[in-house]
Motif scaffolding. Structure first.
Motif: not given
Ligand code: FE2
Length: 291
Positions: A13, A133, A211, A230, A135
């Motif tokens: 992010w 977003h 979520h 990530y 995952h």
């Molecule tokens: Fe998250």
């Protein structure tokens, strides 16, 4: 949460926006850690060790879930995580303060990070929202330390299959969909408020993988485990979405409000990262973790 050198940083992010100068303090020398097999070790140390047992490597998540002992280890991890309180991390709940220009909506305390998992704390200002977003291929566990967060959990529906109410996959995109945009079918599985009294919120590669998190009624903080972290270089880049209702206008009333039952079919429109979503890193004040 992502590999060093990732231009978007370790959570995927907006880390290009993170201000320079924060130091990695999660292994401060202020407090020696107890031995790894010591039952008297700080709870956060035991939690990190259990995370390393549960997620031994960044391999294929499908293989991981099929591994013998994974469910048991995940259960132990959830149990330990559910015991963590803000005071275990030497965190004091923060008071609400007005939105000041230049101040980020959230900060992050990095506790530890390996190729297999990351462990850290997100601190949200009152009203801060972590946009919807995903995952990709990851597991995640979230434990509220103070305050209240409202979490929406969703999944994408893959064409021709996947979980969710299949009949609604055939609906046309809703009015107002931007021209040229291609919304994807999804399912809103749950929407609930979580506090320190709540069990951890858990996601997996195949369940509740998307979520949105909103701090309600004041500041909030949560402990976050992502496994693996990530890493865009390995196909684990964070994508952002806008949720569009799939039912035509008026259908809710026509069905007597039943459309708000969950799970509920929605459209998911991938969006760029929001300009007002950015954060900074701050030092973690709690017991250090050694792995
Ligand atoms: Fe998250």
């Amino acid at each position: 949460m992502a590999a060093a050198g990732d231009p978007k940083g370790w959570t995927g992010w907006g880390f290009s926006k993170w201000k320079a100068g924060w130091r990695r303090l999660w292994r401060s020398e202020e407090e020696p850690s107890k031995p790894q097999d010591d039952d008297g070790a700080p709870l956060i140390q035991r939690l990190a060790l259990q995370a390393s047992l549960t997620f031994p490597g960044p391999g294929d998540p499908g293989d991981l879930e099929a591994t013998s002992g994974f469910r048991e280890n995940l259960g132990r991890l959830q149990s330990l995580l559910g015991q963590v309180r803000a005071r275990d991390l030497r965190l004091a709940p923060r008071r609400a303060s007005g939105r000041a220009p230049g101040r980020p909506p959230f900060t992050y305390m990095r506790i530890c990070e390996t190729p297999a998992f990351s462990l850290g704390v997100f601190l949200l200002r009152a009203g801060a929202r972590i946009p919807l977003h995903d995952h990709p291929g990851m597991h995640g566990l979230l434990r509220v330390l103070y305050g209240t967060v409202r979490i929406r959990c969703l999944d994408r529906l893959e064409p021709g299959g996947g979980p969710g109410p299949g009949a609604l996959r055939q609906q046309a995109p809703p009015p107002g969909t931007p021209e040229g945009a291609t919304p994807r079918p999804g399912v809103l599985r749950s929407e609930a408020e979580y506090t320190e009294a709540s069990a951890p919120c858990v996601l997996s590669p195949s369940q509740d993988n998307l979520h949105q998190i909103l701090a309600v009624r004041g500041p909030a903080a949560f402990l976050d485990i992502l496994a693996p972290p990530y890493d865009p270089t390995l196909g684990r880049e964070c994508h952002y979405y806008q949720m569009l209702e799939r039912l035509p206008l008026g259908a809710e009333e026509a069905q007597g409000g039943a459309t708000w039952d969950l799970p509920r079919a929605v459209w998911l429109l991938e969006t760029p990262e929001a300009d007002d979503f950015w954060g900074e890193e701050e030092p973690y004040p709690g017991p250090k973790v050694l792995l």
